[in-house]
Design an enzyme around this catalytic site. Structure first.
Site, PDB file in Angstrom:
ATOM      1  N   ALA A  11      39.362 -48.094  23.966  1.00  0.00           N
ATOM      2  CA  ALA A  11      39.253 -47.352  25.221  1.00  0.00           C
ATOM      3  C   ALA A  11      39.697 -45.903  25.084  1.00  0.00           C
ATOM      4  O   ALA A  11      39.383 -45.070  25.927  1.00  0.00           O
ATOM      5  CB  ALA A  11      40.086 -48.040  26.299  1.00  0.00           C
ATOM      6  N   ARG A  16      41.796 -36.179  18.791  1.00  0.00           N
ATOM      7  CA  ARG A  16      41.834 -35.403  17.558  1.00  0.00           C
ATOM      8  C   ARG A  16      40.486 -35.310  16.833  1.00  0.00           C
ATOM      9  O   ARG A  16      40.331 -34.542  15.890  1.00  0.00           O
ATOM     10  CB  ARG A  16      42.900 -35.986  16.611  1.00  0.00           C
ATOM     11  CG  ARG A  16      44.301 -35.575  17.009  1.00  0.00           C
ATOM     12  CD  ARG A  16      45.333 -36.360  16.250  1.00  0.00           C
ATOM     13  NE  ARG A  16      45.451 -37.724  16.759  1.00  0.00           N
ATOM     14  CZ  ARG A  16      46.196 -38.664  16.178  1.00  0.00           C
ATOM     15  NH1 ARG A  16      46.829 -38.418  15.060  1.00  0.00           N
ATOM     16  NH2 ARG A  16      46.282 -39.879  16.720  1.00  0.00           N
ATOM     17  N   THR A  81      48.532 -49.631  24.851  1.00  0.00           N
ATOM     18  CA  THR A  81      47.871 -50.756  24.177  1.00  0.00           C
ATOM     19  C   THR A  81      48.160 -52.096  24.872  1.00  0.00           C
ATOM     20  O   THR A  81      47.307 -52.986  24.883  1.00  0.00           O
ATOM     21  CB  THR A  81      48.299 -50.820  22.702  1.00  0.00           C
ATOM     22  OG1 THR A  81      49.738 -50.736  22.628  1.00  0.00           O
ATOM     23  CG2 THR A  81      47.716 -49.670  21.898  1.00  0.00           C
ATOM     24  N   GLU A 157      58.086 -47.610  18.017  1.00  0.00           N
ATOM     25  CA  GLU A 157      57.174 -46.474  17.858  1.00  0.00           C
ATOM     26  C   GLU A 157      57.938 -45.283  17.296  1.00  0.00           C
ATOM     27  O   GLU A 157      59.127 -45.100  17.580  1.00  0.00           O
ATOM     28  CB  GLU A 157      56.549 -46.117  19.216  1.00  0.00           C
ATOM     29  CG  GLU A 157      55.581 -47.163  19.722  1.00  0.00           C
ATOM     30  CD  GLU A 157      54.530 -47.537  18.680  1.00  0.00           C
ATOM     31  OE1 GLU A 157      53.716 -46.682  18.320  1.00  0.00           O
ATOM     32  OE2 GLU A 157      54.548 -48.696  18.209  1.00  0.00           O
ATOM     33  N   ASN A 230      41.662 -41.084  12.942  1.00  0.00           N
ATOM     34  CA  ASN A 230      42.065 -40.245  14.068  1.00  0.00           C
ATOM     35  C   ASN A 230      41.357 -38.897  14.079  1.00  0.00           C
ATOM     36  O   ASN A 230      41.201 -38.296  15.134  1.00  0.00           O
ATOM     37  CB  ASN A 230      43.578 -40.015  14.037  1.00  0.00           C
ATOM     38  CG  ASN A 230      44.333 -41.304  14.304  1.00  0.00           C
ATOM     39  OD1 ASN A 230      44.000 -42.042  15.224  1.00  0.00           O
ATOM     40  ND2 ASN A 230      45.319 -41.602  13.475  1.00  0.00           N
ATOM     41  N   TYR A 390      -5.538 -33.070  15.760  1.00  0.00           N
ATOM     42  CA  TYR A 390      -4.995 -32.749  17.089  1.00  0.00           C
ATOM     43  C   TYR A 390      -5.786 -31.600  17.690  1.00  0.00           C
ATOM     44  O   TYR A 390      -5.896 -30.522  17.084  1.00  0.00           O
ATOM     45  CB  TYR A 390      -3.518 -32.371  16.918  1.00  0.00           C
ATOM     46  CG  TYR A 390      -2.764 -32.154  18.210  1.00  0.00           C
ATOM     47  CD1 TYR A 390      -2.856 -33.063  19.262  1.00  0.00           C
ATOM     48  CD2 TYR A 390      -1.941 -31.035  18.357  1.00  0.00           C
ATOM     49  CE1 TYR A 390      -2.139 -32.860  20.426  1.00  0.00           C
ATOM     50  CE2 TYR A 390      -1.220 -30.837  19.521  1.00  0.00           C
ATOM     51  CZ  TYR A 390      -1.321 -31.752  20.566  1.00  0.00           C
ATOM     52  OH  TYR A 390      -0.619 -31.545  21.718  1.00  0.00           O
ATOM     53  N   ALA A 426     -16.034 -28.873  -2.115  1.00  0.00           N
ATOM     54  CA  ALA A 426     -14.856 -28.023  -1.906  1.00  0.00           C
ATOM     55  C   ALA A 426     -15.156 -26.988  -0.837  1.00  0.00           C
ATOM     56  O   ALA A 426     -16.275 -26.491  -0.725  1.00  0.00           O
ATOM     57  CB  ALA A 426     -14.484 -27.332  -3.215  1.00  0.00           C
TER      58      ALA A 426
HETATM   59  C1  UD1 Z   1      49.546 -48.050  17.735  1.00  0.00           C
HETATM   60  C2  UD1 Z   1      50.796 -48.927  17.692  1.00  0.00           C
HETATM   61  C3  UD1 Z   1      51.590 -48.562  16.447  1.00  0.00           C
HETATM   62  C4  UD1 Z   1      50.742 -48.733  15.213  1.00  0.00           C
HETATM   63  C5  UD1 Z   1      49.441 -47.951  15.344  1.00  0.00           C
HETATM   64  C6  UD1 Z   1      48.528 -48.322  14.219  1.00  0.00           C
HETATM   65  C7  UD1 Z   1      51.369 -49.358  19.997  1.00  0.00           C
HETATM   66  C8  UD1 Z   1      52.311 -49.029  21.092  1.00  0.00           C
HETATM   67  N1  UD1 Z   1      51.568 -48.702  18.863  1.00  0.00           N
HETATM   68  O1  UD1 Z   1      49.985 -46.727  17.875  1.00  0.00           O
HETATM   69  O2  UD1 Z   1      52.738 -49.369  16.349  1.00  0.00           O
HETATM   70  O3  UD1 Z   1      51.447 -48.312  14.076  1.00  0.00           O
HETATM   71  O4  UD1 Z   1      48.768 -48.265  16.565  1.00  0.00           O
HETATM   72  O5  UD1 Z   1      47.398 -47.483  14.230  1.00  0.00           O
HETATM   73  O6  UD1 Z   1      50.548 -50.197  20.158  1.00  0.00           O
HETATM   74  N2  UD1 Z   1      43.954 -47.885  23.197  1.00  0.00           N
HETATM   75  C9  UD1 Z   1      43.334 -48.378  24.314  1.00  0.00           C
HETATM   76  N3  UD1 Z   1      43.905 -48.203  25.518  1.00  0.00           N
HETATM   77  C10 UD1 Z   1      45.092 -47.584  25.676  1.00  0.00           C
HETATM   78  C11 UD1 Z   1      45.731 -47.075  24.509  1.00  0.00           C
HETATM   79  C12 UD1 Z   1      45.136 -47.254  23.283  1.00  0.00           C
HETATM   80  O7  UD1 Z   1      42.252 -48.967  24.225  1.00  0.00           O
HETATM   81  O8  UD1 Z   1      45.553 -47.476  26.807  1.00  0.00           O
HETATM   82  C13 UD1 Z   1      43.322 -48.084  21.891  1.00  0.00           C
HETATM   83  C14 UD1 Z   1      42.931 -46.770  21.226  1.00  0.00           C
HETATM   84  O9  UD1 Z   1      41.599 -46.426  21.539  1.00  0.00           O
HETATM   85  C15 UD1 Z   1      43.080 -47.122  19.758  1.00  0.00           C
HETATM   86  C16 UD1 Z   1      44.171 -48.191  19.732  1.00  0.00           C
HETATM   87  O10 UD1 Z   1      44.251 -48.686  21.043  1.00  0.00           O
HETATM   88  O11 UD1 Z   1      41.909 -47.693  19.233  1.00  0.00           O
HETATM   89  C17 UD1 Z   1      45.514 -47.674  19.289  1.00  0.00           C
HETATM   90  O12 UD1 Z   1      45.931 -46.684  20.188  1.00  0.00           O
HETATM   91  P1  UD1 Z   1      46.698 -45.398  19.720  1.00  0.00           P
HETATM   92  O13 UD1 Z   1      46.995 -44.563  20.873  1.00  0.00           O
HETATM   93  O14 UD1 Z   1      45.985 -44.768  18.568  1.00  0.00           O
HETATM   94  O15 UD1 Z   1      48.052 -46.063  19.221  1.00  0.00           O
HETATM   95  P2  UD1 Z   1      49.051 -45.453  18.248  1.00  0.00           P
HETATM   96  O16 UD1 Z   1      49.902 -44.481  18.953  1.00  0.00           O
HETATM   97  O17 UD1 Z   1      48.377 -44.995  17.016  1.00  0.00           O
HETATM   98 CA    CA Z   2      46.073 -44.552  16.245  1.00  0.00          CA
END
Ligand code: UD1
Ligand code: CA
Length: 457
Positions: A11, A16, A81, A157, A230, A390, A426
């Protein structure tokens, strides 16, 4: 494996990437990034696979519309997440078993790694198992906190970690196995009192530990696999790793790839043994290439079917074409959709074809355009021939019978038919049908003005 479902978090915006396109839709080896983890989940036996979409939700969902095992759950606001997984409650209502949780931006993950994770998790009756990796540089990741006995305690985190926790090099990959009952029974207990005011899925680890449930961390064998994309530097890195995998598989199956670092073959391409691919070729669109073909340097092929013993020379571009056995194309030829070349056809340099069918043994060796044309067997198309298909409004067909000889610099103003065994001289502009066994010639008679001299200033 029975009763495995998957949740794929997709989502997020992917800020980045600095892109108008959602991160998980950026192509890798010819398919959207998220198609890779979807495949990995499927390979591990997961069904259904729930994709959590938010940013560009409809566009992302549309990419998977044809996958009957993929459902989507919308997370309208990205609150973390933990919140993202909570959004799958409805899609997984009535499911009991193990839920694999992964991210849409980890394209290198393999199905067999997930299968191993599920086996490990089930063997020990865990409520939660986290796939981890030990990295030289753990910066940015959640850290895996264990007690002195090595038991998993929590995931912290980076932004919430103490200096001692930040020194930990074992990180959370963001890939988990959780029992559905534990997951949906506890996910609403996650708070957002942390540095990012987000609902962290990772808090479920400490929750399970506090409840005395089995909570495990399994280190991944290959830390490449858990790489999350990322930015576009990582996108290129992932593309390179996928390219190596695809090319290695082809080479082990008998295809010669002269320089696998510089050969770009998409997922879904099939190539038979003893075909040789020279550097800087791009092959995609579910192309099928038969045995013993030679694809010279710098060739682009998309959506083609190429039979055996064909030779595609440097710099040619083939799109949606069908080539039978022993066909030779190029250098610098352009075959466009609807081109069908029967056995031993020869297409030479600077020839373009579109919706053109050429019969066995026919040749167009130089500088020619053949569009909307039906050409018989053993036809010779001279240098500089143009089918004028054409008229500015409609496209018209040119039909040329077997054994016809078209001389150089001929224009065939379609619709027009040249009957079998005829010769077009030709320089002729053909505007009338030519009957079989005839000579067609249309040239302004030549005038020689004798005694004329070029006057120089
Ligand atoms: C997350 C983990 C971290 C881990 C890392 C690995 C958590 C809190 N942290 O951190 O421990 O080391 O992934 O890559 O889970 N996403 C959603 N909805 C949201 C937030 C995120 O769908 O509300 C999806 C993002 O699109 C992405 C994934 O979840 O695909 C991870 O989200 P991201 O924000 O990248 O988490 P990190 O901070 O990297
Ligand atoms: Ca990530």
């Amino acid at each position: 494996m029975d009763h495995v479902a998957a949740v794929i978090l997709s989502a997020g915006k992917g800020t980045r990437m600095k892109s108008a396109l959602a991160k998980v839709l950026h192509p890798l080896a010819g398919r959207p990034m998220a198609a890779w983890p979807v495949d990995a989940a499927r390979d591990a036996g997961a069904t259904p696979i729930v994709l959590v979409v938010g940013h560009q939700a409809e566009t992302v969902a549309a990419c998977f519309r044809d996958n009957t095992d993929v459902l989507t759950a919308v997370q309208a606001e990205q609150l973390g997440t933990g919140h993202a997984v909570a959004c799958c409650r409805e899609a997984l209502a009535g499911f009991s078993g193990t839920v694999l949780i992964l991210c849409g931006d980890t394209p290198l993950l393999r199905g067999e790694t997930l299968s191993g994770l599920i086996r490990f998790h089930r063997k020990q009756n865990a409520a939660v198992t986290v796939l981890t990796a030990v990295l030289e540089n753990p910066n940015g990741y959640g850290r895996v906190v264990r007690d002195e006995a090595g038991r998993l305690l929590a995931i912290v985190e980076q932004k919430d970690a103490t200096p001692a926790e930040q020194a930990i090099r074992e990180i959370n990959s963001g890939i988990y196995c959780m029992e559905a009952e534990f997951l949906f029974g506890n996910i609403d207990g996650i708070g957002n009192a942390n540095a990012q005011n987000e609902f962290y899925l990772t808090d479920l680890v400490a929750i399970a530990v506090n409840k005395g449930l089995t909570c495990l961390a399994m280190p991944a064998g290959d830390s490449d696999e858990i790489m999350g994309i990322n930015d576009r530097v990582q996108l290129a890195e992932a593309a390179r790793i996928l390219r190596r995998r695809i090319n290695a598989e082809l080479m082990l199956s008998g295809v010669t790839i002269v320089d696998p670092e510089q050969t770009y073959i998409d997922h879904g391409v099939t190539i038979a043994p003893d075909t040789v691919i020279h550097p800087n070729c791009h092959i995609g669109g579910s192309t099928v290439i038969g045995p013993s073909c030679t694809i010279e340097a710098g060739v682009t092929i998309a959506g083609c079917r190429i039979a055996s013993g064909c030779h595609i020379k440097s710099g040619s571009v083939l799109e949606g074409a069908e080539l039978h056995d022993g066909v030779s194309v190029g250098p610098m030829a352009h075959l466009r959709p609807g081109t069908v070349l029967h056995d031993h056809v020869k297409i030479g340099n600077f020839v373009e074809t579109k919706k053109a069918v050429m019969g066995v043994g026919s040749k167009a060796s130089h500088l020619t355009y053949l569009g909307d044309a039906e050409i018989g067997r053993d036809v010779n198309i001279g240098c500089g021939t143009i089918t004028c298909n054409y008229d500015g409004v409609n496209k018209h067909r040119t039909i040329i019978g077997d054994d016809v000889f078209i001389g150089s610099d001929v224009q065939l103003v379609a619709p027009v038919i040249v009957g079998r065994n005829s010769l077009v001289a030709a320089g002729t502009t053909v505007t009338l049908d030519v009957p079989p066994d005839s000579l067609a010639i249309a040239r302004v008679p030549q005038v020689n003005k004798e005694g004329w001299r070029l006057r120089k200033k």
